[in-house]
Design a protein around this motif. Structure first.
Motif, PDB file in Angstrom:
ATOM      1  N   ILE A   8      19.939  13.966 -12.152  1.00 21.27           N
ATOM      2  CA  ILE A   8      18.732  13.530 -11.440  1.00 21.27           C
ATOM      3  C   ILE A   8      18.407  14.595 -10.407  1.00 21.27           C
ATOM      4  N   ARG A   9      17.233  15.183 -10.522  1.00 21.31           N
ATOM      5  CA  ARG A   9      16.799  16.201  -9.559  1.00 21.31           C
ATOM      6  C   ARG A   9      15.954  15.543  -8.480  1.00 21.31           C
ATOM      7  N   VAL A  10      16.211  15.938  -7.260  1.00 26.42           N
ATOM      8  CA  VAL A  10      15.520  15.354  -6.114  1.00 26.42           C
ATOM      9  C   VAL A  10      14.684  16.439  -5.451  1.00 26.42           C
ATOM     10  N   TYR A  11      13.389  16.179  -5.308  1.00 20.44           N
ATOM     11  CA  TYR A  11      12.450  17.124  -4.715  1.00 20.44           C
ATOM     12  C   TYR A  11      11.805  16.492  -3.487  1.00 20.44           C
ATOM     13  N   SER A  12      11.347  17.352  -2.601  1.00 21.93           N
ATOM     14  CA  SER A  12      10.528  16.873  -1.489  1.00 21.93           C
ATOM     15  C   SER A  12       9.116  16.615  -2.000  1.00 21.93           C
ATOM     16  N   ALA A  13       8.283  16.023  -1.170  1.00 22.18           N
ATOM     17  CA  ALA A  13       6.905  15.738  -1.581  1.00 22.18           C
ATOM     18  C   ALA A  13       6.114  17.010  -1.830  1.00 22.18           C
ATOM     19  N   SER A  14       6.577  18.153  -1.317  1.00 22.48           N
ATOM     20  CA  SER A  14       5.895  19.430  -1.559  1.00 22.48           C
ATOM     21  C   SER A  14       6.439  20.132  -2.797  1.00 22.48           C
TER      22      SER A  14
END
Length: 813
Positions: free
Chosen positions: A69-75
């Protein structure tokens, strides 16, 4: 200044304006979101991407997609990666604490922290035997709760994942997979219990824990169901692209719109505030207003919607936008043709920049409305996402307040602070695009925690110092993160590094326990022990020391705290974990611990106390324990035998020689009393003191036996005289009493003989002993007391006591 006017982003929906503002150009490059399942957190939170294993993917030159599972910021900035190993994930979402909640098809739930995505940081629990047996198809989430759809289309809910207690909702007897479903969170329902809206056939069923209600609709099946943020309205999207807005009880219909494009199908729905609904289609997003009017926003690839309290975030692989209702303050300032005081004040600022004399004329024209204009500009700055216009509006407000005689500048200062924080959070590096309303709807600590979750310690520290808020939690979180990330530093180096920063903590703050736990978990045991020395609260310090095997240090800390309960905590732990001999050795090193253990064991009459006294060579206490244990012993033989054991123990300690002699005398007395009971049936002697034993023997008339007991126990003569005097008077043995008085000179005098006879109303007997009193005045008073007036007068005349003679004469009258 920005190249476009704010109103160019506005879109009219009847008499209301909505704004679509691009927040970010996404940083993830060449990412095909169609291959992923997406979960995005509200309040500008992170985005989680999981490979959609339900799709068949064509092999190509690019890297194969894994199960992580990759987690990104809103940007679109990569924050981390969760290596997920397990069964198929039926549903996953973020909760209000920015934790990723993953519901597996076997009913197990795993919760991951955004801050640390390792397996050691996860928690897990089960949805119960029903979920394990039937499997989980889908799940919906709210704050800290979730509702799971089981394999037989029943629903199971949990109100708080922190304390999971799975409960089944009522059975709706659903026979086929629902086309769509939604939940009404407990805080939005009248009953304060979860409700589930399920599209079944042409209608919708409302399911709760008590029962099922058919709403008797006929336009279904419904491809999308969405509940408004205030819980009053429901948006329904049919498979024919008809969008309806009805009341939560389905009794009133407020608007209806049919999307004409037959090739389009509903992907997602979300509320934009509580007045409009945003529906996403493959090539566009449709905003439906309260009266059926619509706005269309075209896009190249499908978008994902994230419902916020004051709008909707919409993102795809290229950009991230925010759609919201334009505030009344922004319309007042920026609407074309506006002549409001705020618009005039903003125009005056523009004229001042160009050095136009018209600025003074505009300011004068505002007049008494200047305070309203200032407040409106400040509020409009809070609703404006473009930094340049925020600055211009605040400058206009600052200009206007200079023309006011009285103005409270706190509102302007607070707005400047809030906007500075919002703009910092919304930067590409941080990627938390929050609005002013969202910022103010949550505690300040929550936003700091979000920065800490992303390891933005320096930024969090700067914001707290800027807002004059406590910074202790930041240093604690930094220390824990530093320990986890330090693979090359030894304990001493890491200790010096941490202490240099942790000196900034406020005195008395309990923080070192949390850091020490992390240090111990990461293998820095010596570091953990050193850090615990700075923990101000022993109640937090002692349990961790025990868990690290530092029982002796824990005992010392507990004793220093002066908390008896804390010392008992260590004692009980040692008692459970150590052999009895080692336990005695451990607590024997501490006087406080040994005394507390002794007190506790005595209160429970525990047999282990005798072993403790034996190991500690506490002879006097061992003997005392034997004596106290035999106080209620009825068998004289056993009592004497046990007391002899105690006496033998006492002989080992010369410091208690007096106690040993007393115990020896008591044993002899018990033996004598036992013989007396055998010789004198019907009378009880066991347990009586020596004085009472002698008195009872004398009352029974056994004078020789009493004299023998007196000699055996070496009773002083004067005490024996007193005991025998009382016994003889009680027995009315006046002959023996006279014999006692005449045997020799009484060691206690003859006044006690007189008093005892008078008390027994034997005045003639008393007169026999009055004559033997040497003090003539006292003799005269005693004669007078028993009514022997002639003898009293004679004794008074011999004593030449005139006053006593007058008293005797007065008595005769």
């Amino acid at each position: 200044m920005s190249l476009f006017h704010p109103s160019t982003e506005w879109h009219a929906l009847q008499d209301t304006f909505y704004r679509k503002h691009r927040i970010y150009q996404m940083q993830w490059s060449e990412l095909d979101l169609s291959k992923y399942r997406v979960a995005s957190s509200s309040f500008g939170g992170p985005i989680a991407l999981l490979r959609d294993d339900r799709q068949l993917l064509e092999a190509g030159p690019g890297p194969l997609l894994d199960s992580a599972i990759r987690v990104y910021s809103a940007s679109g900035k990569l924050l981390g990666k969760i290596e997920y190993e397990g069964l198929h994930i039926s549903a996953f979402s973020w909760n209000s604490r920015e934790q990723l909640v993953c519901v597996q098809e076997d009913g197990n739930v795993r919760v991951f922290s955004l801050n640390e995505s390792q397996q050691s940081q996860q928690t897990s629990f089960s949805l119960g035997p029903e979920a394990k047996e039937r499997g989980v198809i889908d799940a919906k989430f709210w704050d800290q709760g979730l509702v799971a759809m089981l394999g037989d289309y029943r629903f199971l809910y949990i109100n708080d994942i922190g304390e999971p207690k799975p409960r089944l909702l009522a059975d709706a007897q659903i026979a086929e997979m629902p086309r769509s479903w939604a939940i009404v969170p407990p805080h939005l329902t009248l009953s304060h219990h979860i409700e589930v809206l399920v599209s079944v056939g042409t209608t919708i069923l409302t399911i709760d824990a008590v029962g099922v209600q058919d709403q008797l609709l006929e336009q279904g099946p419904y491809a999308g169901i969405s509940v408004s943020p205030n819980g009053r309205l429901v948006a329904l999207c049919t498979e024919t692209n008809c969008i309806q807005v009805v009341s939560i009880d389905f009794q009133r219909s407020y608007s209806e719109h049919t999307h004409e494009t037959a090739l389009e199908y509903v992907l997602d729905t979300a509320w934009c505030g509580s007045d409009a609904v945003l529906v996403s289609f493959p090539s566009q997003a449709l905003l439906v207003g309260p009266f059926g009017d619509t706005l269309s926003f075209a896009h190249d690839t499908p978008v994902h919607l994230v419902q916020e309290p004051d709008g909707v975030r919409m993102f795809n692989a290229q950009e991230h936008s925010f759609i919201c209702k334009v505030s009344a303050e922004s319309k007042s300032v920026f609407q074309i043709g506006s002549t409001s005081p705020a618009a005039l004040l903003y125009d005056a600022l523009e004229n001042m920049r160009t050095h136009s004399a018209r600025a003074d004329e505009i300011v004068r024209s505002i007049g008494d409305d200047m305070s309203v204009a200032v407040d409106t500009c400040i509020s409009a700055a809070g609703a404006e996402p473009i930094v340049e216009y925020q600055q211009s509006l605040l400058r206009a407000a600052s200009l206007g307040k200079s023309f006011l005689a009285v103005f409270n500048g706190d509102k302007l200062v607070d707005m400047c602070r809030n906007l500075r924080i919002l703009n910092t959070l919304a930067s590409y590096d941080v990627g938390i695009p929050a609005t002013l309303m969202q910022l103010q709807s949550q505690p300040f600590e929550n936003w700091i925690q979000r920065l800490l979750n992303r390891n933005k310690h320096k930024l969090a520290l700067s914001i707290c110092q800027y807002m004059e808020e406590p910074v202790d939690q930041i240093y604690i979180h930094w220390a824990c993160a530093k320990i986890r990330a330090s693979n090359t530093l030894d304990d001493d180096s890491l200790y010096r590094l941490l202490r240099a920063r942790l000196e900034h903590l406020r005195p008395g703050i309990s923080s070192y326990v949390e850091i020490s736990e992390i240090a111990n978990a990461c293998g820095y045991k010596r570091l953990a022990i050193r850090l615990l020395q700075h923990e101000p609260r022993a109640a937090n310090q002692v349990p961790l020391l025990i868990s690290m095997g530092q029982e002796e240090t824990a005992m010392a800390a507990a004793i220093r705290s002066g908390d008896a309960d804390l010392v008992y905590f260590v004692i009980f732990h040692l008692f459970k974990t150590l052999p009895l001999s080692e336990f005695f050795q451990n607590i024997g090193r501490s006087h406080v611990a040994s005394r507390l253990f002794e007190k506790y064991a005595l209160s429970l009459s525990s047999p282990v106390l005798s072993d403790f006294y034996f190991q500690e060579d506490a002879f006097a206490k061992s003997a005392r324990l034997i004596v106290t244990d035999n106080l209620l012993q009825k068998d004289v033989g056993k009592l004497v035998a046990n007391l002899k054991v105690a006496l033998k123990i006492l002989h080992n300690d010369k410091a208690v020689a007096t106690e040993a002699r007393a115990l020896d005398s008591q044993i002899k007395l018990l033996q004598t009393q036992h013989v007396l009971e055998q010789d004198i049936p019907g009378h009880s002697f066991i347990g009586l003191p020596l004085n009472q034993t002698l008195s009872q023997v004398l009352v029974l008339g056994n004078y020789s036996r009493a004299n023998k007991i007196r000699t055996e126990f070496k009773m002083p003569e004067n005490r024996y005289y007193w005991i025998k005097l009382h016994a003889l008077v009680q027995r009315r043995d006046w002959v023996e009493l006279a014999r006692l008085a005449n045997a020799k000179k009484s060691p206690i005098g003859y006044r006690p003989f007189v008093d005892e006879c008078i008390q027994a109303l034997q005045y003639q007997e008393a007169a026999k002993y009055i004559i033997r009193i040497d003090d003539l005045s006292q003799r005269a008073q005693l004669y007078l007391k028993i009514g022997f007036y002639h003898e009293a007068a004679y004794a008074a005349s011999q004593a030449k006591n005139i006053d006593l003679l007058r008293q005797i004469h007065a008595s005769l009258e």
